[in-house]
Design an enzyme around this catalytic site. Structure first.
Site, short mmCIF file in Angstrom:
data_model
loop_
_atom_site.label_atom_id
_atom_site.label_comp_id
_atom_site.label_asym_id
_atom_site.label_seq_id
_atom_site.Cartn_x
_atom_site.Cartn_y
_atom_site.Cartn_z
N LYS A 7 0.87 -1.19 0.00
CA LYS A 7 0.00 0.00 0.00
C LYS A 7 0.90 1.23 0.00
O LYS A 7 2.05 1.16 0.44
CB LYS A 7 -0.87 0.02 1.27
N ASP A 13 -7.02 4.07 -4.56
CA ASP A 13 -7.71 3.95 -3.27
C ASP A 13 -8.32 5.34 -3.03
O ASP A 13 -8.56 6.07 -4.00
CB ASP A 13 -6.71 3.56 -2.15
P1 NDP Z 1 -12.87 7.61 -3.16
O1 NDP Z 1 -11.81 8.61 -2.94
O2 NDP Z 1 -13.38 7.38 -4.53
O3 NDP Z 1 -14.12 7.94 -2.24
C1 NDP Z 1 -13.99 8.03 -0.87
C2 NDP Z 1 -15.31 8.43 -0.26
O4 NDP Z 1 -15.26 8.31 1.14
C3 NDP Z 1 -15.67 9.88 -0.55
O5 NDP Z 1 -17.05 10.02 -0.58
C4 NDP Z 1 -15.05 10.58 0.65
O6 NDP Z 1 -15.62 11.84 0.93
C5 NDP Z 1 -15.35 9.60 1.76
N1 NDP Z 1 -14.32 9.72 2.80
C6 NDP Z 1 -12.99 9.61 2.64
N2 NDP Z 1 -12.36 9.83 3.80
C7 NDP Z 1 -13.33 10.07 4.69
C8 NDP Z 1 -13.30 10.36 6.07
N3 NDP Z 1 -12.15 10.45 6.75
N4 NDP Z 1 -14.49 10.54 6.69
C9 NDP Z 1 -15.67 10.48 6.01
N5 NDP Z 1 -15.74 10.21 4.68
C10 NDP Z 1 -14.59 10.00 4.04
O7 NDP Z 1 -12.31 6.25 -2.53
P2 NDP Z 1 -12.83 4.76 -2.77
O8 NDP Z 1 -14.27 4.73 -3.02
O9 NDP Z 1 -11.91 4.13 -3.73
O10 NDP Z 1 -12.50 4.10 -1.34
C11 NDP Z 1 -13.47 4.01 -0.30
C12 NDP Z 1 -13.06 2.91 0.67
O11 NDP Z 1 -13.00 1.67 -0.03
C13 NDP Z 1 -11.69 3.08 1.32
O12 NDP Z 1 -11.73 2.54 2.62
C14 NDP Z 1 -10.79 2.21 0.46
O13 NDP Z 1 -9.64 1.79 1.16
C15 NDP Z 1 -11.72 1.06 0.16
N6 NDP Z 1 -11.41 0.23 -1.00
C16 NDP Z 1 -11.26 0.77 -2.23
C17 NDP Z 1 -11.01 -0.03 -3.32
C18 NDP Z 1 -10.92 0.50 -4.72
O14 NDP Z 1 -10.79 -0.31 -5.63
N7 NDP Z 1 -10.98 1.80 -4.94
C19 NDP Z 1 -10.84 -1.49 -3.15
C20 NDP Z 1 -11.09 -1.96 -1.83
C21 NDP Z 1 -11.34 -1.12 -0.81
P3 NDP Z 1 -14.84 13.20 0.56
O15 NDP Z 1 -15.07 13.37 -0.90
O16 NDP Z 1 -15.49 14.22 1.40
O17 NDP Z 1 -13.41 12.98 0.93
O1 2IT Z 2 -7.91 -1.73 -0.78
C1 2IT Z 2 -7.85 -2.23 -1.92
O2 2IT Z 2 -7.98 -3.45 -2.11
C2 2IT Z 2 -7.64 -1.34 -3.05
N1 2IT Z 2 -7.61 -0.13 -2.87
C3 2IT Z 2 -7.44 -1.90 -4.44
C4 2IT Z 2 -6.02 -2.34 -4.62
C5 2IT Z 2 -5.64 -2.76 -6.00
O3 2IT Z 2 -4.45 -3.06 -6.18
O4 2IT Z 2 -6.47 -2.82 -6.90
#
Ligand code: NDP
Ligand code: 2IT
Length: 444
Positions: free
Chosen positions: A124, A164
């Site tokens: 990460k 992420d």
């Molecule tokens: P994005 O940046 O696309 O979206 C994040 C969302 O969460 C936004 O709406 C953001 O709001 C909100 N957010 C972020 N930080 C906070 C906080 N501290 N408190 C409240 N709201 C918050 O990220 P993703 O959708 O990619 O990721 C979301 C979650 O999913 C994370 O935990 C990530 O680790 C996990 N994840 C992502 C994967 C991926 O493929 N992208 C895979 C597996 C897990 P704002 O716009 O206000 O910051």
């Molecule tokens: O938390 C996660 O699994 C991710 N943000 C996706 C990682 C990846 O390599 O696609």
């Protein structure tokens, strides 16, 4: 060392890293039984070797904003464990990023990637740079400056980053563009790339879709239909959007979405048309969820999370520790029957305890959100073959990977009665594969 000793030792050597300790404690708490059945693990000091990352890169990132000011951020990449494949995991750009958060994410990623059945180790990275309010040109210059430092340490067979929080298709593309220039190779050292330059169909959708495929498997164990179920989602980014999309397609009713400023509540359900508007607001104009509420006459609650709204199913898809013990009690009191985590570690240990005591269906992120990284693995395969698979082909593979992860959780997590402890199942299954690989490869 005994498991509790390892944990105490980590807390002593790496103080002020609460998220890292939290993630380690959860895994070690689940694997005790299998660990004790394998005395050879203790002899090889396997747990300490598995908990401490192989290496951590940290560096200064210097870039220039649109006004000509010279800015400094911290950049990191954690290569946690590569026993079963190249380091693999996303990059997070958010003002809260620090070593504790990235170490917890890299640790979790190792077990998640193991569960996917694909050959990927755990890693990460990220920065305390916040994309919020930055121009596209500033984002590009930051991504380029970040990769100018990191490019030497990543590669298609060593370490493959992705997105992420704060890192989506736009940021991956800027980083990959700079990486190619420096590394003089074009074989796909990032995943989540654009479809024109080696990206995979379904990767943008994969985490959200995968979470719903996992949820369907859980519901099947209790003969529950998803249709008509009232679903509460947090976040409004990549994961939240495609979680909502799949739920709407399956006839469920999505009543909430949020961002870090507050949440929207729509008792009629956020339908396809409304979701399109939200996606445009978030992905094109990079606006706030509040703006949607203002323009479309919908309830908005500032400074709060959505867990107080009555729902059947909760899908936390924003960030770590966003459901605490009180939120969990409220969800249960309101009749919630399932929690499937899209985010990484969104439930505090207290909240997990509440869900498990109530014996509702509860899936930890490392199982239920593994579809994102699994599809990244499928992108790596396509890049290696220099071929592209169709949407259907990738989606089918994603589905069967999620079903397989569910089956592993059931196999290792079944407790007395027919209750499945998905935390235990995911941790034991993920751990055993990495442990066997490490044991086979000797003390390295
Ligand atoms: P994005 O940046 O696309 O979206 C994040 C969302 O969460 C936004 O709406 C953001 O709001 C909100 N957010 C972020 N930080 C906070 C906080 N501290 N408190 C409240 N709201 C918050 O990220 P993703 O959708 O990619 O990721 C979301 C979650 O999913 C994370 O935990 C990530 O680790 C996990 N994840 C992502 C994967 C991926 O493929 N992208 C895979 C597996 C897990 P704002 O716009 O206000 O910051
Ligand atoms: O938390 C996660 O699994 C991710 N943000 C996706 C990682 C990846 O390599 O696609």
């Amino acid at each position: 060392m005994k498991l509790q000793e390892v944990l105490n030792d980590l807390e002593r050597r790496f103080p002020n890293e609460p998220e890292y300790h939290q993630a380690v404690e959860e895994v070690l708490g689940s694997i005790e039984e299998v660990y004790n059945q394998h005395p050879e693990f203790e002899k090889a000091n396997l747990i300490e070797r598995l908990c401490i990352p192989d290496r951590i890169f940290s560096f200064r990132v210097t870039w220039i904003d649109d006004k000509g000011n010279v800015k400094v951020n911290m950049g990191y990449r954690i290569q946690h464990n590569n026993a079963i494949g190249p380091y693999k995991g996303g990059m997070r750009f958010h003002s809260s990023v620090n070593l504790s958060i990235l170490k917890f994410l890299a640790f979790e990623q190792t077990f998640k990637n193991s569960l996917t059945t694909l050959p990927m180790g755990g890693g990460k990275g990220g920065s305390d740079f916040s994309p919020r309010g930055k121009s596209t040109a500033e984002i590009m210059r930051f991504c380029q400056a970040f990769i100018l430092e990191l490019w030497r340490y990543i590669g298609p067979d060593t370490d493959v980053p992705a997105g992420d929080i704060g890192v989506g298709g736009r940021e991956v593309a800027y980083m990959y563009g700079m990486y190619k220039k420096l590394a003089r190779e074009n074989t796909g050292t990032f995943t989540g790339k654009g479809i024109e330059f080696g990206g995979s169909l379904i990767r943008p959708e994969a985490t959200g879709y995968g979470n719903i495929y996992f949820l369907l498997e859980m519901l099947k164990t209790r003969n529950i239909d998803i249709k008509g179920k009232i679903c509460s989602i947090s976040g409004s980014g990549n994961v939240a959007q495609y979680t909502a999309e799949k739920l709407i397609e399956l006839g469920a009713k999505v009543i909430t979405l949020s961002d870090s400023d507050g949440y929207i509540y729509d008792p009629d359900g956020i339908d396809r048309k409304k979701l399109d508007i939200i996606m445009e607001l978030k992905n094109l104009y990079r606006g706030r969820i509040r703006e949607y509420a203002e323009q479309h006459n919908c309830k908005y609650v500032a400074g709060a999370r959505p867990w107080g709204e009555k729902c059947d199913i909760a899908l936390p898809s924003a960030t770590q520790n966003e459901i605490d013990e009180d939120d969990a009690k409220t969800l249960i009191a309101n009749g919630c029957i399932a929690v499937s985590e899209g985010a990484n570690m969104p439930s505090t240990p207290g909240a997990i305890g509440v869900f498990q005591k109530a014996k509702i269906l509860y899936a930890p992120g490392k199982a239920s959100n593994a579809g994102g990284v699994a599809t990244s693995g499928l992108e790596m395969t396509q890049n290696s073959m220099r071929l592209n698979w169709s949407r259907e082909e990738v989606d089918d593979k994603l589905k069967s990977i999620m079903q397989n992860i569910h089956a592993q959780c059931v196999k290792y997590g079944k407790e007395s009665g027919s209750y499945v402890n998905y935390v235990k199942g995911a941790n034991v299954a993920g751990f055993m594969k990495v442990a066997r690989a490490m044991m086979a490869q000797g003390i390295v």
